[in-house]
Design a protein around this motif. Structure first.
Motif, PDB file in Angstrom:
ATOM      1  N   LYS A  86       0.827  -1.208   0.000  1.00 20.77           N
ATOM      2  CA  LYS A  86       0.000   0.000   0.000  1.00 20.77           C
ATOM      3  C   LYS A  86       0.860   1.256   0.000  1.00 20.77           C
ATOM      4  CE  LYS A  86      -4.055  -1.537   2.671  1.00 20.77           C
ATOM      5  NZ  LYS A  86      -4.810  -1.227   3.904  1.00 20.77           N
ATOM      6  N   ARG A  87       0.306   2.312  -0.565  1.00 21.78           N
ATOM      7  CA  ARG A  87       0.989   3.603  -0.538  1.00 21.78           C
ATOM      8  C   ARG A  87       1.284   4.010   0.903  1.00 21.78           C
ATOM      9  NH1 ARG A  87       1.947   8.429  -3.822  1.00 21.78           N
ATOM     10  NH2 ARG A  87       2.907   9.798  -2.309  1.00 21.78           N
ATOM     11  N   LEU A 105       8.540  -5.357  -8.176  1.00 24.90           N
ATOM     12  CA  LEU A 105       8.555  -6.553  -9.013  1.00 24.90           C
ATOM     13  C   LEU A 105       7.113  -6.890  -9.367  1.00 24.90           C
ATOM     14  CD1 LEU A 105      11.205  -8.732  -7.137  1.00 24.90           C
ATOM     15  CD2 LEU A 105      11.544  -7.194  -9.098  1.00 24.90           C
ATOM     16  N   THR A 106       6.852  -6.937 -10.644  1.00 25.67           N
ATOM     17  CA  THR A 106       5.489  -7.137 -11.115  1.00 25.67           C
ATOM     18  C   THR A 106       5.494  -8.106 -12.290  1.00 25.67           C
ATOM     19  OG1 THR A 106       3.487  -5.982 -11.853  1.00 25.67           O
ATOM     20  CG2 THR A 106       5.583  -5.119 -12.641  1.00 25.67           C
ATOM     21  N   GLY A 107       4.357  -8.743 -12.520  1.00 30.44           N
ATOM     22  CA  GLY A 107       4.304  -9.670 -13.637  1.00 30.44           C
ATOM     23  C   GLY A 107       2.974 -10.382 -13.741  1.00 30.44           C
ATOM     24  N   ASP A 108       2.930 -11.304 -14.653  1.00 34.14           N
ATOM     25  CA  ASP A 108       1.739 -12.087 -14.934  1.00 34.14           C
ATOM     26  C   ASP A 108       1.348 -12.922 -13.707  1.00 34.14           C
ATOM     27  OD1 ASP A 108      -0.151 -13.354 -16.994  1.00 34.14           O
ATOM     28  OD2 ASP A 108       0.929 -15.102 -16.176  1.00 34.14           O
ATOM     29  N   ARG A 109       0.069 -12.836 -13.353  1.00 34.86           N
ATOM     30  CA  ARG A 109      -0.408 -13.533 -12.162  1.00 34.86           C
ATOM     31  C   ARG A 109      -0.177 -15.046 -12.236  1.00 34.86           C
ATOM     32  NH1 ARG A 109      -4.782 -12.432  -8.158  1.00 34.86           N
ATOM     33  NH2 ARG A 109      -5.150 -14.449  -7.209  1.00 34.86           N
ATOM     34  N   LYS A 110      -0.392 -15.659 -13.398  1.00 28.40           N
ATOM     35  CA  LYS A 110      -0.191 -17.109 -13.526  1.00 28.40           C
ATOM     36  C   LYS A 110       1.266 -17.491 -13.262  1.00 28.40           C
ATOM     37  CE  LYS A 110      -4.031 -18.459 -16.466  1.00 28.40           C
ATOM     38  NZ  LYS A 110      -4.758 -19.173 -15.418  1.00 28.40           N
ATOM     39  N   LEU A 111       2.197 -16.681 -13.759  1.00 25.24           N
ATOM     40  CA  LEU A 111       3.618 -16.926 -13.517  1.00 25.24           C
ATOM     41  C   LEU A 111       3.916 -16.830 -12.019  1.00 25.24           C
ATOM     42  CD1 LEU A 111       6.581 -17.289 -14.436  1.00 25.24           C
ATOM     43  CD2 LEU A 111       6.682 -14.794 -14.696  1.00 25.24           C
ATOM     44  N   GLN A 132      -3.135 -10.434  -1.352  1.00 23.41           N
ATOM     45  CA  GLN A 132      -1.997  -9.591  -1.723  1.00 23.41           C
ATOM     46  C   GLN A 132      -2.350  -8.720  -2.937  1.00 23.41           C
ATOM     47  OE1 GLN A 132       1.984 -10.431  -1.044  1.00 23.41           O
ATOM     48  NE2 GLN A 132       1.002 -10.239   0.949  1.00 23.41           N
ATOM     49  N   PHE A 133      -2.923  -9.342  -3.963  1.00 24.49           N
ATOM     50  CA  PHE A 133      -3.307  -8.573  -5.158  1.00 24.49           C
ATOM     51  C   PHE A 133      -4.408  -7.561  -4.843  1.00 24.49           C
ATOM     52  CE2 PHE A 133      -1.051 -11.688  -7.855  1.00 24.49           C
ATOM     53  CZ  PHE A 133      -0.440 -10.815  -8.731  1.00 24.49           C
ATOM     54  N   ALA A 134      -5.327  -7.931  -3.958  1.00 25.06           N
ATOM     55  CA  ALA A 134      -6.407  -7.008  -3.585  1.00 25.06           C
ATOM     56  C   ALA A 134      -5.866  -5.794  -2.839  1.00 25.06           C
ATOM     57  CB  ALA A 134      -7.448  -7.731  -2.740  1.00 25.06           C
ATOM     58  N   THR A 135      -4.808  -5.984  -2.070  1.00 22.33           N
ATOM     59  CA  THR A 135      -4.220  -4.910  -1.280  1.00 22.33           C
ATOM     60  C   THR A 135      -3.265  -4.038  -2.101  1.00 22.33           C
ATOM     61  OG1 THR A 135      -4.354  -6.296   0.694  1.00 22.33           O
ATOM     62  CG2 THR A 135      -2.848  -4.443   0.805  1.00 22.33           C
ATOM     63  N   LEU A 136      -2.645  -4.607  -3.131  1.00 20.89           N
ATOM     64  CA  LEU A 136      -1.603  -3.919  -3.901  1.00 20.89           C
ATOM     65  C   LEU A 136      -2.068  -2.585  -4.484  1.00 20.89           C
ATOM     66  CD1 LEU A 136       1.227  -3.865  -5.215  1.00 20.89           C
ATOM     67  CD2 LEU A 136       0.209  -5.116  -7.136  1.00 20.89           C
ATOM     68  N   GLN A 137      -1.311  -1.545  -4.195  1.00 20.77           N
ATOM     69  CA  GLN A 137      -1.446  -0.237  -4.822  1.00 20.77           C
ATOM     70  C   GLN A 137      -0.110   0.034  -5.513  1.00 20.77           C
ATOM     71  OE1 GLN A 137      -2.306   2.215  -1.404  1.00 20.77           O
ATOM     72  NE2 GLN A 137      -4.470   1.695  -1.424  1.00 20.77           N
ATOM     73  N   PRO A 138      -0.067  -0.053  -6.847  1.00 17.86           N
ATOM     74  CA  PRO A 138       1.208   0.141  -7.550  1.00 17.86           C
ATOM     75  C   PRO A 138       1.813   1.517  -7.255  1.00 17.86           C
ATOM     76  CG  PRO A 138      -0.444  -0.775  -9.023  1.00 17.86           C
ATOM     77  CD  PRO A 138      -1.158  -0.383  -7.756  1.00 17.86           C
ATOM     78  N   ALA A 141       3.189   8.106  -9.619  1.00 13.10           N
ATOM     79  CA  ALA A 141       4.174   8.927 -10.326  1.00 13.10           C
ATOM     80  C   ALA A 141       5.057   9.739  -9.382  1.00 13.10           C
ATOM     81  CB  ALA A 141       3.466   9.849 -11.308  1.00 13.10           C
ATOM     82  N   ASP A 142       4.534  10.124  -8.222  1.00  9.27           N
ATOM     83  CA  ASP A 142       5.331  10.939  -7.298  1.00  9.27           C
ATOM     84  C   ASP A 142       6.171  10.103  -6.324  1.00  9.27           C
ATOM     85  OD1 ASP A 142       3.091  10.027  -5.874  1.00  9.27           O
ATOM     86  OD2 ASP A 142       3.074  11.803  -4.579  1.00  9.27           O
ATOM     87  N   GLU A 143       6.167   8.783  -6.491  1.00  8.36           N
ATOM     88  CA  GLU A 143       6.975   7.920  -5.640  1.00  8.36           C
ATOM     89  C   GLU A 143       8.263   7.574  -6.374  1.00  8.36           C
ATOM     90  OE1 GLU A 143       4.765   5.006  -2.978  1.00  8.36           O
ATOM     91  OE2 GLU A 143       3.497   5.074  -4.772  1.00  8.36           O
ATOM     92  N   ARG A 144       9.382   7.648  -5.660  1.00 12.04           N
ATOM     93  CA  ARG A 144      10.687   7.357  -6.258  1.00 12.04           C
ATOM     94  C   ARG A 144      10.836   5.842  -6.388  1.00 12.04           C
ATOM     95  NH1 ARG A 144      16.202   7.035  -4.416  1.00 12.04           N
ATOM     96  NH2 ARG A 144      17.494   7.735  -6.127  1.00 12.04           N
ATOM     97  N   GLY A 145      10.698   5.363  -7.606  1.00 14.55           N
ATOM     98  CA  GLY A 145      10.806   3.933  -7.804  1.00 14.55           C
ATOM     99  C   GLY A 145      10.564   3.539  -9.237  1.00 14.55           C
TER     100      GLY A 145
END
Length: 182
Positions: A86-87, A105-111, A132-138, A141-145
């Protein structure tokens, strides 16, 4: 290689390879690595082992411990793994160590599911991937990463992460220098 020593948080949902890529990236950057799972109190490990997702109250002490490690490494550099889904979690880490950068680190869910199903000796069951996917906030733009795709070999993923961090570091230095003359 990055020009200045930063603390890098390798983040993402379970199964993306944080524990594999983190040490490889640290070795390439010439800095120490810390396994984020080692910062969990036993109660969190017990909860996840039982298939129960952590809530924010469970995560705050864990994030504070990672933030303290990152703060101690400021100016020295280091790589630490943390889901940092989360942010608000990333904000808490940044509050402790303002100069940190994130490698998402991001990618295809099946992988990711397949990799999770084949790993051994980890307390996080595949059943918790949905939470985990439900909680994920990518990263915003203003985050250094940077976001790095997890397809390919660990060495390929690590090379992409290092190149993306180099580009991020270069763009940050350019931004700080102001606009270039024409």
């Amino acid at each position: 290689m990055m020009r200045t020593p930063h603390v890098v948080v390798v983040m993402g949902v379970a199964g993306t390879g944080k524990t594999t890529i983190g040490p490889l990236l640290a070795a390439r950057l010439g800095v120490p690595y810390a396994e984020g799972d080692d910062f969990h109190p036993q109660a969190n490990i017990d909860k996840m082992s039982a298939g129960v997702p952590l809530d924010d109250e469970d995560r705050w002490p864990w994030l504070d411990a990672i933030g303290a490690w990152a703060h101690e490494r400021a100016g020295l550099g280091g790589v630490v793994s943390s889901s940092a889904l989360k942010r608000s979690y990333r904000d808490r880490l940044r509050a402790a160590a303002p100069g940190i950068a994130f490698v998402h680190l991001t990618g295809d869910r099946k992988l990711i599911e397949d990799r999770m199903a084949h790993r051994r000796g980890h307390f996080m069951p595949t059943a918790l991937l949905d939470s985990q996917f439900a909680t994920l906030q990518p990263l915003e733009a203003d985050e250094r990463g940077v976001a790095v795709d997890v397809s390919g070999s660990p060495e390929e993923i690590t090379a992409r992460a290092e190149a993306a961090l180099d580009a991020l570091d270069s763009s940050t230095q350019s931004d700080e220098a102001g606009p270039s003359p024409r």
